[in-house]
Write an enzyme that holds these catalytic residues in place. Structure first.
Site, PDB file in Angstrom:
ATOM      1  N   GLN A   1       5.117  -0.614   3.734  1.00  0.00           N
ATOM      2  CA  GLN A   1       3.811  -0.154   3.459  1.00  0.00           C
ATOM      3  C   GLN A   1       3.197  -1.058   2.211  1.00  0.00           C
ATOM      4  O   GLN A   1       4.047  -1.685   1.798  1.00  0.00           O
ATOM      5  CB  GLN A   1       3.768   1.201   2.992  1.00  0.00           C
ATOM      6  CG  GLN A   1       4.592   1.876   2.310  1.00  0.00           C
ATOM      7  CD  GLN A   1       5.113   3.231   2.655  1.00  0.00           C
ATOM      8  OE1 GLN A   1       4.483   4.060   3.105  1.00  0.00           O
ATOM      9  NE2 GLN A   1       6.454   3.636   2.082  1.00  0.00           N
TER      10      GLN A   1
ATOM     11  N   ASP B   1       7.738  16.078   2.247  1.00  0.00           N
ATOM     12  CA  ASP B   1       7.004  15.425   1.296  1.00  0.00           C
ATOM     13  C   ASP B   1       6.492  13.826   1.766  1.00  0.00           C
ATOM     14  O   ASP B   1       7.048  13.017   1.318  1.00  0.00           O
ATOM     15  CB  ASP B   1       7.671  15.292  -0.026  1.00  0.00           C
ATOM     16  CG  ASP B   1       6.638  14.316  -1.081  1.00  0.00           C
ATOM     17  OD1 ASP B   1       7.361  14.149  -2.200  1.00  0.00           O
ATOM     18  OD2 ASP B   1       5.244  14.506  -1.022  1.00  0.00           O
ATOM     19  N   SER B   2       5.784  14.055   2.921  1.00  0.00           N
ATOM     20  CA  SER B   2       5.481  12.726   3.483  1.00  0.00           C
ATOM     21  C   SER B   2       3.984  12.139   2.932  1.00  0.00           C
ATOM     22  O   SER B   2       3.302  12.562   2.430  1.00  0.00           O
ATOM     23  CB  SER B   2       5.471  12.903   4.941  1.00  0.00           C
ATOM     24  OG  SER B   2       4.059  13.529   5.494  1.00  0.00           O
TER      25      SER B   2
END
Ligand code: SAM
Length: 290
Positions: free
Chosen positions: A38, A163-164
């Protein structure tokens, strides 16, 4: 106010296709990289302090991170009451981990983060978020896809905290029913899973999707709320899935006793706020219970 000649503004692109963006002036860019998973940028903003965005979506800011990390962690752990083994999926900045290890009752925490660059650069450029938690001897840090981990896991957990990122890029798989089913298979009897489920006013379909899938997997499928200023659009929903219906209705006096026994201070979480977080405004209830 128009940007000055040399100013850089980091644009929040989560709602770009819906016609809404907001931007944060980057007074200083501390790090920026295409990590292979990312786009990561860490920068300083006068109002929110040091911030991180992944793929153009605000992940964490020094100023308001305590709200999200306290509510994603202390609500499930104090509701459960006997959480010895905790699994964190995602959580690369270490904020959830920091709050989990404050519970001396937690014997073991496994954290499964897909992108080591996030952890590396947050430890270096946002050290206050993890505050040394990565050195806790109870931690087992695994760099892998959380969806694959739960498919193959041979361990059980009392609390799972997802906790994405949002359901774009590597985070998308963490909103699928197959992941939720595999995660449910990793819960001990009476265990609970909580999920980062976006801001219902802006991302209602995301919350609806999770609740529907939870409804096919758990006896209780619901959510609770907390308002994090940089997750724009009103209160944020945290998905709640468990087979133990009592966990959502722990008496206030019991929560107060458990919180007192935990023996640490917080800046957002209180037992009263914990109880109130499950009181859903009508528009959220209409999404969650449609
Ligand atoms: N608090 C933020 C929010 O509410 O959007 C999330 C913070 S944390 C930085 C999100 C983490 O999820 C990132 O470190 C990202 O690399 C990680 N992640 C995304 N997809 C993943 C996956 N499939 N498995 C494990 N971690 C993943």
């Amino acid at each position: 106010m128009a940007a000055g000649p040399k100013e850089r503004w980091v644009v929040e692109t989560l709602y770009e296709t819906e016609g809404f963006t907001c931007s944060f002036r980057a007074d200083e860019v501390r790090y920026e990289e295409e990590t292979g998973q990312q786009h990561l940028v860490i920068f300083d903003n006068a109002l929110f302090g040091r911030m991180m965005a992944l793929d153009g979506i605000t992940q964490v800011t020094e100023r308001d991170e305590f709200i999200y990390h306290e509510m994603m962690t202390h609500v499930p752990i104090l509701a459960h009451g006997r959480a010895g083994n905790v699994l964190i999926i995602g959580g690369g900045d270490g904020g959830i981990l920091r709050e989990v290890v404050r519970h001396k009752s937690v014997e073991h925490v496994t954290m499964v983060e897909i992108d080591p660059a996030v952890t590396d650069f947050c430890k270096k450029h946002l050290p206050g978020i993890s505050a040394g938690a990565f050195d806790d001897p109870r931690l087992d840090l695994v760099f892998a896809d959380g969806a694959k981990f739960v498919e193959e896991a041979d361990r059980k957990f009392d609390v799972i905290i997802v906790d994405s990122t949002d359901p774009v890029g590597p985070g998308e798989v963490l909103f699928r029913e197959a992941f939720y089913r595999a995660a449910a298979g990793c819960l001990t009897p009476g265990g609970v899973i909580v999920t980062q489920n976006g801001v219902p006013f802006m991302q209602g379909a995301e919350l609806r999707g999770t609740i529907e899938k939870f409804g096919r997997i758990f006896k209780v499928a619901s959510c609770y709320l907390a308002t994090i200023p940089t997750y724009v659009g009103g209160p944020m929903a945290m998905g709640w899935g468990t087979d133990d219906a009592s966990l959502k209705d722990i008496p206030l006096a019991e929560l107060e006793a458990r919180f007192a026994a935990a023996g640490f201070d917080t800046r957002y979480y209180t037992p009263e706020v914990h109880k109130a977080a499950f009181a859903l405004p009508r528009y959220v209830r209409d999404i969650a219970e449609a």
